[in-house]
Design a protein around this motif. Structure first.
Motif, PDB file in Angstrom:
ATOM      1  N   LYS A  90       0.910  -1.170   0.180  1.00  0.00           N
ATOM      2  CA  LYS A  90      -0.243  -0.021  -0.181  1.00  0.00           C
ATOM      3  C   LYS A  90       1.293   0.681   0.327  1.00  0.00           C
ATOM      4  O   LYS A  90       1.843   0.926   0.631  1.00  0.00           O
ATOM      5  CB  LYS A  90      -0.761   0.085   1.325  1.00  0.00           C
ATOM      6  CG  LYS A  90      -2.064  -0.368   0.893  1.00  0.00           C
ATOM      7  CD  LYS A  90      -3.155  -0.474   2.898  1.00  0.00           C
ATOM      8  CE  LYS A  90      -4.354  -1.417   2.391  1.00  0.00           C
ATOM      9  NZ  LYS A  90      -5.368  -1.261   3.612  1.00  0.00           N
ATOM     10  N   VAL A 118     -11.242   6.235   3.148  1.00  0.00           N
ATOM     11  CA  VAL A 118     -11.125   6.393   1.778  1.00  0.00           C
ATOM     12  C   VAL A 118     -10.437   7.052   1.904  1.00  0.00           C
ATOM     13  O   VAL A 118      -9.058   7.533   0.130  1.00  0.00           O
ATOM     14  CB  VAL A 118     -12.731   7.056   1.931  1.00  0.00           C
ATOM     15  CG1 VAL A 118     -12.758   8.037   0.074  1.00  0.00           C
ATOM     16  CG2 VAL A 118     -14.426   6.304   1.498  1.00  0.00           C
ATOM     17  N   SER A 156      -7.508   6.712   2.804  1.00  0.00           N
ATOM     18  CA  SER A 156      -5.892   6.537   2.999  1.00  0.00           C
ATOM     19  C   SER A 156      -6.363   5.290   1.758  1.00  0.00           C
ATOM     20  O   SER A 156      -5.238   4.923   1.525  1.00  0.00           O
ATOM     21  CB  SER A 156      -6.202   6.164   4.019  1.00  0.00           C
ATOM     22  OG  SER A 156      -6.922   4.435   4.198  1.00  0.00           O
ATOM     23  N   LEU A 157      -6.501   5.237   0.205  1.00  0.00           N
ATOM     24  CA  LEU A 157      -7.053   4.622   0.171  1.00  0.00           C
ATOM     25  C   LEU A 157      -6.246   4.395  -1.460  1.00  0.00           C
ATOM     26  O   LEU A 157      -5.762   6.094  -1.132  1.00  0.00           O
ATOM     27  CB  LEU A 157      -8.391   4.418  -0.932  1.00  0.00           C
ATOM     28  CG  LEU A 157      -9.214   3.742  -0.071  1.00  0.00           C
ATOM     29  CD1 LEU A 157     -10.359   4.190  -0.734  1.00  0.00           C
ATOM     30  CD2 LEU A 157      -9.184   2.305  -0.155  1.00  0.00           C
ATOM     31  N   ASP A 158      -5.148   3.509  -2.168  1.00  0.00           N
ATOM     32  CA  ASP A 158      -4.219   4.400  -2.600  1.00  0.00           C
ATOM     33  C   ASP A 158      -4.857   5.548  -4.122  1.00  0.00           C
ATOM     34  O   ASP A 158      -4.344   6.166  -4.972  1.00  0.00           O
ATOM     35  CB  ASP A 158      -3.203   3.350  -3.460  1.00  0.00           C
ATOM     36  CG  ASP A 158      -2.707   2.649  -2.082  1.00  0.00           C
ATOM     37  OD1 ASP A 158      -2.127   3.314  -1.211  1.00  0.00           O
ATOM     38  OD2 ASP A 158      -1.650   2.078  -2.199  1.00  0.00           O
ATOM     39  N   SER A 172      -7.122   7.342  -3.652  1.00  0.00           N
ATOM     40  CA  SER A 172      -7.339   8.894  -3.718  1.00  0.00           C
ATOM     41  C   SER A 172      -6.309   9.249  -3.361  1.00  0.00           C
ATOM     42  O   SER A 172      -5.791  11.101  -3.503  1.00  0.00           O
ATOM     43  CB  SER A 172      -8.705   8.601  -1.775  1.00  0.00           C
ATOM     44  OG  SER A 172      -9.482   7.790  -1.768  1.00  0.00           O
ATOM     45  N   THR A 195      -6.166  -2.525  -4.649  1.00  0.00           N
ATOM     46  CA  THR A 195      -7.745  -1.799  -2.897  1.00  0.00           C
ATOM     47  C   THR A 195      -7.156  -3.410  -2.276  1.00  0.00           C
ATOM     48  O   THR A 195      -7.513  -4.608  -2.844  1.00  0.00           O
ATOM     49  CB  THR A 195      -8.293  -1.833  -3.652  1.00  0.00           C
ATOM     50  OG1 THR A 195      -7.995  -0.340  -4.084  1.00  0.00           O
ATOM     51  CG2 THR A 195      -9.166  -0.749  -2.025  1.00  0.00           C
ATOM     52  N   ASP A 196      -7.552  -2.860  -0.832  1.00  0.00           N
ATOM     53  CA  ASP A 196      -7.591  -4.523  -0.231  1.00  0.00           C
ATOM     54  C   ASP A 196      -9.033  -4.664  -0.016  1.00  0.00           C
ATOM     55  O   ASP A 196     -10.608  -3.789  -0.060  1.00  0.00           O
ATOM     56  CB  ASP A 196      -6.901  -3.641   1.172  1.00  0.00           C
ATOM     57  CG  ASP A 196      -7.314  -5.614   2.496  1.00  0.00           C
ATOM     58  OD1 ASP A 196      -8.243  -5.243   2.628  1.00  0.00           O
ATOM     59  OD2 ASP A 196      -6.165  -6.040   2.374  1.00  0.00           O
ATOM     60  N   ASP A 242     -10.140  -2.893   2.899  1.00  0.00           N
ATOM     61  CA  ASP A 242     -10.833  -1.566   2.863  1.00  0.00           C
ATOM     62  C   ASP A 242     -12.582  -1.489   2.191  1.00  0.00           C
ATOM     63  O   ASP A 242     -12.743  -0.457   2.610  1.00  0.00           O
ATOM     64  CB  ASP A 242     -10.052  -0.447   1.871  1.00  0.00           C
ATOM     65  CG  ASP A 242      -8.775  -0.676   2.981  1.00  0.00           C
ATOM     66  OD1 ASP A 242      -8.485  -0.986   4.690  1.00  0.00           O
ATOM     67  OD2 ASP A 242      -8.050  -0.723   2.645  1.00  0.00           O
ATOM     68  N   MET A 245     -15.986   4.631  -2.746  1.00  0.00           N
ATOM     69  CA  MET A 245     -14.921   4.550  -3.355  1.00  0.00           C
ATOM     70  C   MET A 245     -14.359   5.507  -4.306  1.00  0.00           C
ATOM     71  O   MET A 245     -15.411   5.782  -5.756  1.00  0.00           O
ATOM     72  CB  MET A 245     -14.696   3.318  -3.377  1.00  0.00           C
ATOM     73  CG  MET A 245     -14.073   2.825  -2.019  1.00  0.00           C
ATOM     74  SD  MET A 245     -13.447   0.639  -3.823  1.00  0.00           S
ATOM     75  CE  MET A 245     -12.840  -0.307  -1.436  1.00  0.00           C
ATOM     76  N   SER A 256     -11.772   1.807  -8.933  1.00  0.00           N
ATOM     77  CA  SER A 256     -10.717   1.361  -7.867  1.00  0.00           C
ATOM     78  C   SER A 256     -10.897   0.243  -7.512  1.00  0.00           C
ATOM     79  O   SER A 256      -9.592  -0.216  -6.887  1.00  0.00           O
ATOM     80  CB  SER A 256     -11.419   1.554  -5.918  1.00  0.00           C
ATOM     81  OG  SER A 256     -11.901   3.479  -6.523  1.00  0.00           O
ATOM     82  N   THR A 257     -11.472  -0.276  -8.133  1.00  0.00           N
ATOM     83  CA  THR A 257     -11.676  -2.167  -7.714  1.00  0.00           C
ATOM     84  C   THR A 257     -11.550  -3.049  -9.482  1.00  0.00           C
ATOM     85  O   THR A 257     -12.929  -2.501 -10.178  1.00  0.00           O
ATOM     86  CB  THR A 257     -12.614  -3.020  -6.613  1.00  0.00           C
ATOM     87  OG1 THR A 257     -13.851  -2.312  -7.142  1.00  0.00           O
ATOM     88  CG2 THR A 257     -12.131  -2.000  -5.259  1.00  0.00           C
TER      89      THR A 257
END
Length: 410
Positions: free
Chosen positions: A290, A317, A319-321, A323, A375-376, A379, A390, A394-395
């Protein structure tokens, strides 16, 4: 949570490989037309019904959608697809590149979707919802499944896996190398055991297919208003989905490519990036954790690591890559305010590999590419639980669910 058996319409065993097709939104009209020229039984004739016409047609017109319905009815009349003699739950497994996911085809409550018990993590577009709801109403069928998941509970997972020791109805490997196996559960006691097990679960989550779920709920609402004898038990109150335990699902990276540097020279661009990211020139680079990003520019790879303070560790949200990249690079430096609508950015599913990013930049189509860490799934669940959204793209779940394996008639 409600899991409901239904009488599925499905290909005859010897026709499954010919009928089942990729989701309608991952192929172009031309690709679907080429497949239909080789294979007259492809499900694209139903999900991409414009290919039943010569020349250009309005793909959203009633005439085109109703042609798809006509083909589906013809497949049933010709015995290419058969209607189950009694309600069933279908245990389904996909195997691909060492990964395996085993879940169930069933129908799910549009009321639970509207009540927020079937949780989402993406925004939907009203125009796309409208289009899909009209498709459901005209077809009187759900032709493609929503992709759902639940928080894994070993006793529930094992209850499903128990049925995989039987003789499967389908067992084949498709053109993408995905191995599909399907078992039919018709015994009422076995069905009830599955139904009761899922009543202990508090929520389902949409992995993929937000527009299909929203459209099913919209269509159910409209059909209920049009039905003076509405009871709530009609088929239109339930939508088709495949439900998997979250621990078995596989999310790939979803990468970005941008057409220009927003007027910056390469030196200015790198200097601006260095304010929020540590930059290191490197060999071909795919992020392994991450908050680490690969960037490809002028035939060179760079490792970018987000600096402290570029995101809020306590906000799922922020801390998502996706974002971090959007808020600290794409938006302030490259001027991409809205990645949903900006024509200068495009998205590349991780299934194509980082070689595709190199190709797109090297051929001059794009100026810079960014490789992200996937994305995990935890998360994603947390975003849905907190009723947040999201960022777009994102996925990327793989393998995707095919259409035409099972159809839910209304």
């Amino acid at each position: 949570m409600i899991v409901r058996p239904f009488r599925g319409l499905r290909p005859r065993r010897d026709m499954i490989e010919k009928v089942a097709a990729k989701p309608y939104d991952v192929v172009t009209t031309e690709e679907a037309r080429k497949e239909a020229q080789k294979n007259p039984y492809t499900f694209y004739k139903i999900t991409r019904p414009e290919i039943n016409f010569d020349g250009e047609v309005d793909t959203h017109s009633d005439e085109v959608i109703l042609k798809g319905k006509e083909v589906l009815e013809q497949f049933q009349k010709d015995g290419i697809m058969i209607l189950e003699d009694k309600p069933a739950i279908y245990v389904y497994r996909e195997e691909w590149k060492g990964y395996s996911q085993t879940g169930i085809y069933a129908t799910f409550s549009t009321k639970e979707y509207k009540d927020g018990k079937i949780k989402k993590h993406e925004l939907t577009r009203k125009d796309k919802e409208d289009e899909r709801a009209r498709h459901v109403k005209l077809m009187k069928a759900h032709t493609g499944p929503v992709f759902l998941m639940y928080r894994s509970i070993p006793e529930v997972d094992n209850l499903i896996i128990k049925h995989t020791s039987k003789e499967p109805e389908y067992d084949y490997t498709d053109e993408s190398g995905i191995h599909h196996i399907l078992w039919i559960v018709k015994n009422e006691n076995e069905i009830n055991e599955i139904v009761e097990a899922f009543k202990k679960i508090d929520a389902f989550y949409i992995a993929d297919g937000h527009h299909r779920a929203a459209a099913a709920a919209r269509a159910a609402e409209e059909l209920a208003k049009e039905n003076p004898n509405h009871t709530g038990e009609e088929e239109y109150n339930y939508f088709l989905a495949v439900l998997f335990p979250h621990t078995q699902l596989h999310i790939l990276d979803y990468n970005r490519v941008v057409k220009d540097l927003n007027g910056h020279s390469k030196e200015e661009f790198l200097k601006k990036i260095s304010e929020n990211f540590n930059i290191e020139e490197t060999e071909k680079f795919k992020p392994s954790k991450k908050h680490e990003f690969g960037m490809y520019l002028d035939e060179k790879w760079y490792r970018l690591t987000a600096k402290k303070g570029t995101y809020n560790e306590n906000d799922v949200v922020s801390s998502l890559d996706v974002s971090i990249l959007q808020e600290n690079l794409l938006k302030p430096i490259l001027g991409i305010e809205n990645p949903r609508t900006d024509k200068r950015i495009n998205f590349v599913g991780g299934i194509k590999g980082i070689e595709e990013l190199e190709r797109l930049v090297n051929n001059g189509e794009y100026k810079v590419a960014f490789a992200l860490y996937p994305t995990d799934i935890e998360d994603l669940l947390r975003v849905a639980d907190e009723e947040k959204t999201m960022p777009p793209k994102s996925t990327w779940f793989e393998p995707k669910l095919k259409s035409g394996i099972i159809v839910h008639l209304m």
